[in-house]
Motif scaffolding. Sequence first.
Motif, short mmCIF file in Angstrom:
data_model
loop_
_atom_site.label_atom_id
_atom_site.label_comp_id
_atom_site.label_asym_id
_atom_site.label_seq_id
_atom_site.Cartn_x
_atom_site.Cartn_y
_atom_site.Cartn_z
N VAL A 82 0.85 -1.19 0.00
CA VAL A 82 0.00 0.00 0.00
C VAL A 82 0.89 1.24 0.00
CG1 VAL A 82 -1.80 1.29 1.22
CG2 VAL A 82 -1.84 -1.22 1.22
N THR B 275 0.66 5.03 0.35
CA THR B 275 -0.24 6.06 0.85
C THR B 275 0.23 7.41 0.31
OG1 THR B 275 -0.67 4.78 2.84
CG2 THR B 275 -1.23 7.13 2.91
N ALA C 84 -4.36 6.55 -2.41
CA ALA C 84 -3.62 5.31 -2.14
C ALA C 84 -3.55 4.48 -3.40
CB ALA C 84 -4.28 4.53 -1.02
#
Length: 156
Positions: free
Chosen positions: A117, A119, A125
């Motif tokens: 992930v 961010t 995201a």
Amino acid sequence: MTDDARFEDGREAPLNLGAMDAEDLQVISSLAQDAVFPASEMRWLRAEGRFALLLNRMRWEDAGEARHAPERVQSVLMFSNVQAVASQGVPKGDADTVLSLLSIAFEPTDAPSGHVVLTLAGDGAIRLSVEALEATLKDVTRPYVAPSRKRPTHPD
């Protein structure tokens, strides 16, 4: 006879790091924090299972900042074994949108598989579904003075 070492002999070298587990990825995340990149500099090579970003990253590791303004450097951040890519809060079709990377994390699902992930600032995201974690961060240009001449700051 040998000469004494000079300051110039200890110059900083470009980064070329790899990550094969979540702990290694945290090192890359800290070095890529506050990197900026236009949306046009993201590529998912589906057939090759790779996802890459060309980042303008802050040189957080720069020990010479007392001698010069803060610097950025262009770096390639690449992930291998990518099976799917999803995003949230990333404008589709606007290649000129500049994105700012805040952090990178690995969320295991069925080991060694999981999600990477990325961010982004502004609630964005990017999630990469990976068969196994494999990432690289490699500087590809010489450092340049950050246009703002300042390091980014974050409220506590």
